[in-house]
Design a protein around this motif. Structure first.
Motif, PDB file in Angstrom:
ATOM      1  N   LEU A 117      94.078  13.679  14.239  1.00  0.00           N
ATOM      2  CA  LEU A 117      92.909  14.739  14.296  1.00  0.00           C
ATOM      3  C   LEU A 117      91.869  13.905  14.281  1.00  0.00           C
ATOM      4  CD1 LEU A 117      94.315  17.968  12.724  1.00  0.00           C
ATOM      5  CD2 LEU A 117      94.219  17.127  15.335  1.00  0.00           C
ATOM      6  N   ALA A 118      91.203  13.393  13.306  1.00  0.00           N
ATOM      7  CA  ALA A 118      90.485  12.629  13.419  1.00  0.00           C
ATOM      8  C   ALA A 118      90.138  11.732  14.540  1.00  0.00           C
ATOM      9  CB  ALA A 118      90.683  11.405  12.039  1.00  0.00           C
ATOM     10  N   TYR A 119      91.316  10.892  14.688  1.00  0.00           N
ATOM     11  CA  TYR A 119      90.548   9.918  16.172  1.00  0.00           C
ATOM     12  C   TYR A 119      90.765  10.327  17.443  1.00  0.00           C
ATOM     13  CZ  TYR A 119      91.139   6.024  12.201  1.00  0.00           C
ATOM     14  OH  TYR A 119      90.990   4.958  11.442  1.00  0.00           O
ATOM     15  N   GLN A 120      91.644  11.744  17.385  1.00  0.00           N
ATOM     16  CA  GLN A 120      91.741  12.274  18.168  1.00  0.00           C
ATOM     17  C   GLN A 120      92.742  11.388  19.226  1.00  0.00           C
ATOM     18  OE1 GLN A 120      87.532  13.607  19.942  1.00  0.00           O
ATOM     19  NE2 GLN A 120      87.552  15.167  18.484  1.00  0.00           N
ATOM     20  N   THR A 121      93.532  10.994  19.499  1.00  0.00           N
ATOM     21  CA  THR A 121      94.356  10.139  20.098  1.00  0.00           C
ATOM     22  C   THR A 121      95.167  10.885  21.124  1.00  0.00           C
ATOM     23  OG1 THR A 121      96.251  10.819  18.594  1.00  0.00           O
ATOM     24  CG2 THR A 121      94.858   9.230  17.926  1.00  0.00           C
TER      25      THR A 121
END
Length: 221
Positions: A46-50
């Motif tokens: 979620l943080a890196y929006q992979t």
């Protein structure tokens, strides 16, 4: 030039995690994060929006289906992220739970497939592009369990072969090569499959994933 596909890897085995990361990096992917447990996987994805998460089913903290549950939650919270789940064992229920009502952008492979580098890389790319991928072994066993009174039971043997290949994520060209038939023959079979499964005309790719979902639900009965 388009940006490389961004990948997060969730795997508690350090050697396998690093091996997958190296393999994907050498194939041109941007591996932005690694995680050794399910909570870290979800948080980093979620943080890196992979673009894609490659996830082991059994991860800490409980080592049951923690990775799978994290993958399902990721699909709920960020539908645009593709998810490719790796499992050590044949577990069709896990595949169905992961796919739910939306087979786009999801894959389920046995871990042994990682050794087939070309096929593994293709699977990651297909999931990143919104396609679906199922392990051939899983497809084969599910096809053997199909319910004879379901719509899938109306298909001919060749049509079931084509549907199974579709479930593996193959294109018409790939199906033709696998079954050693012409692409025109494959297109004819695909059209017949859509008609017998009563899938109304929509975007071709959308009907393909609906056909795959019908196949999976039938095999689970």
């Amino acid at each position: 030039m388009s940006s490389p596909v961004r990948v997060v890897i969730g795997e508690d085995d350090v050697l396998l995690r690093e091996g997958i990361a190296r393999l994907l990096t050498e194939a041109g992917f941007d591996v932005v994060a690694l995680a050794g447990d399910a909570d870290a996987l979800l948080r980093k994805a979620l943080a890196y929006q992979t673009d894609v998460a490659v996830v082991d089913v059994r991860m800490p903290p409980e080592r049951t289906d923690d990775g799978l549950r994290a993958a399902i939650e990721l699909r709920r919270r960020r539908p645009e992220t593709g998810v490719l789940v790796l499992s050590q064992y044949y577990e069709p229920r896990f595949a169905l739970d992961l796919i739910g009502q939306r087979p786009e952008g999801v894959g389920y492979l046995l871990k042994e497939r990682v050794g087939d580098v070309d096929a593994f890389v293709e699977a990651v790319n297909r999931v990143a592009g919104g396609g679906s991928v199922l392990d051939p072994e899983v497809v084969g066993r599910m096809l053997g369990r199909r319910s004879p009174d379901s719509p899938v039971g109306l298909l001919t043997a060749r049509e079931r072969d084509v549907l199974a290949a579709m479930a593996e994520g193959k294109s018409n060209q790939g199906i033709a090569a696998t079954l050693v038939v012409t692409e025109a023959a494959v297109e004819k079979h695909v059209t017949s499959i859509f008609q017998k499964l009563e899938l109304i005309p929509r975007a071709a790719e959308h009907r393909r994933v609906l056909a795959v979902l019908t196949f999976l639900r039938d095999a689970d009965k």
